[in-house]
Motif scaffolding. Sequence first.
Motif, PDB file in Angstrom:
ATOM      1  N   MET A   1      36.081  38.320  40.388  1.00  0.00           N
ATOM      2  CA  MET A   1      36.521  37.001  40.849  1.00  0.00           C
ATOM      3  C   MET A   1      38.052  36.906  40.940  1.00  0.00           C
TER       4      MET A   1
ATOM      5  N   LYS B   1      30.735  40.331  31.573  1.00  0.00           N
ATOM      6  CA  LYS B   1      31.693  39.218  31.559  1.00  0.00           C
ATOM      7  C   LYS B   1      33.042  39.693  32.113  1.00  0.00           C
ATOM      8  N   PHE B   2      33.499  40.855  31.633  1.00  0.00           N
ATOM      9  CA  PHE B   2      34.774  41.394  32.112  1.00  0.00           C
ATOM     10  C   PHE B   2      34.669  41.856  33.568  1.00  0.00           C
TER      11      PHE B   2
ATOM     12  N   GLY C   1      40.284  38.124  38.575  1.00  0.00           N
ATOM     13  CA  GLY C   1      40.955  38.170  37.283  1.00  0.00           C
ATOM     14  C   GLY C   1      41.451  39.570  36.961  1.00  0.00           C
TER      15      GLY C   1
ATOM     16  N   GLU D   1      32.644  40.715  35.965  1.00  0.00           N
ATOM     17  CA  GLU D   1      32.610  39.546  36.844  1.00  0.00           C
ATOM     18  C   GLU D   1      33.973  38.872  36.920  1.00  0.00           C
ATOM     19  N   ARG D   2      34.670  38.796  35.812  1.00  0.00           N
ATOM     20  CA  ARG D   2      36.012  38.210  35.790  1.00  0.00           C
ATOM     21  C   ARG D   2      36.921  38.965  36.763  1.00  0.00           C
ATOM     22  N   ALA D   3      36.854  40.300  36.733  1.00  0.00           N
ATOM     23  CA  ALA D   3      37.671  41.119  37.636  1.00  0.00           C
ATOM     24  C   ALA D   3      37.244  40.917  39.092  1.00  0.00           C
TER      25      ALA D   3
ATOM     26  N   GLU E   1      40.610  40.942  22.977  1.00  0.00           N
ATOM     27  CA  GLU E   1      39.564  40.091  23.551  1.00  0.00           C
ATOM     28  C   GLU E   1      38.177  40.405  22.991  1.00  0.00           C
TER      29      GLU E   1
ATOM     30  N   LYS F   1      41.871  43.338  35.923  1.00  0.00           N
ATOM     31  CA  LYS F   1      41.005  44.496  36.153  1.00  0.00           C
ATOM     32  C   LYS F   1      40.955  45.370  34.896  1.00  0.00           C
TER      33      LYS F   1
ATOM     34  N   PHE G   1      40.439  44.842  30.221  1.00  0.00           N
ATOM     35  CA  PHE G   1      40.318  43.926  29.089  1.00  0.00           C
ATOM     36  C   PHE G   1      41.080  44.538  27.936  1.00  0.00           C
TER      37      PHE G   1
END
Length: 178
Positions: A138, A131-132, A140, A134-136, A148, A142, A144
Amino acid sequence: MATWNSRGLRGSGLEELINRTNDQYRDKGLALIQKIPTPITPIRIDRESRQITLAYFEKKSTVDYIGAVQGIPVCFDAKECRTDSFPLANIHEHQIVFMQDFEKQGGISFLLLYFTGRDIFYYLRFETVMKFWERARMGGPKHFSFDELDKAFILPGTGSGFLVPYLEGLQKDLNVRD
């Protein structure tokens, strides 16, 4: 070609705790987990102490540990974090790929994090890592933050009888997957 020197031993205290925990788990018949050595080629060796002072990594390593827990294949990597913010750069893409492939084969992958400032061990489920990650990817953050994370995966202290009782996190992970 990556090089190694004695300053690169960050995390060796954490690895020693995990190695001792693995011995405890093996002695009690709970798990058989092995440390995967990182293949290195020595460049410079101190003749007096016979210690390697400079070397290069032969190839990218996969994860720190691999084995089986009551018939369940597991692999994990151990990471330390001094602050409440964990940089995703500390997890390498080849490790993510290996853990993904391991999960596709029916195994369980995870990270063991040690937040040194809080003196807290944390079991980070691979699903959460992704999750983290993929967020980065996309665009978001880099990293966490500790805030969180699901606090249910904070590992209990040494009162459990184990130095790093990660099997408790694994059990919670299995319960969530069912």
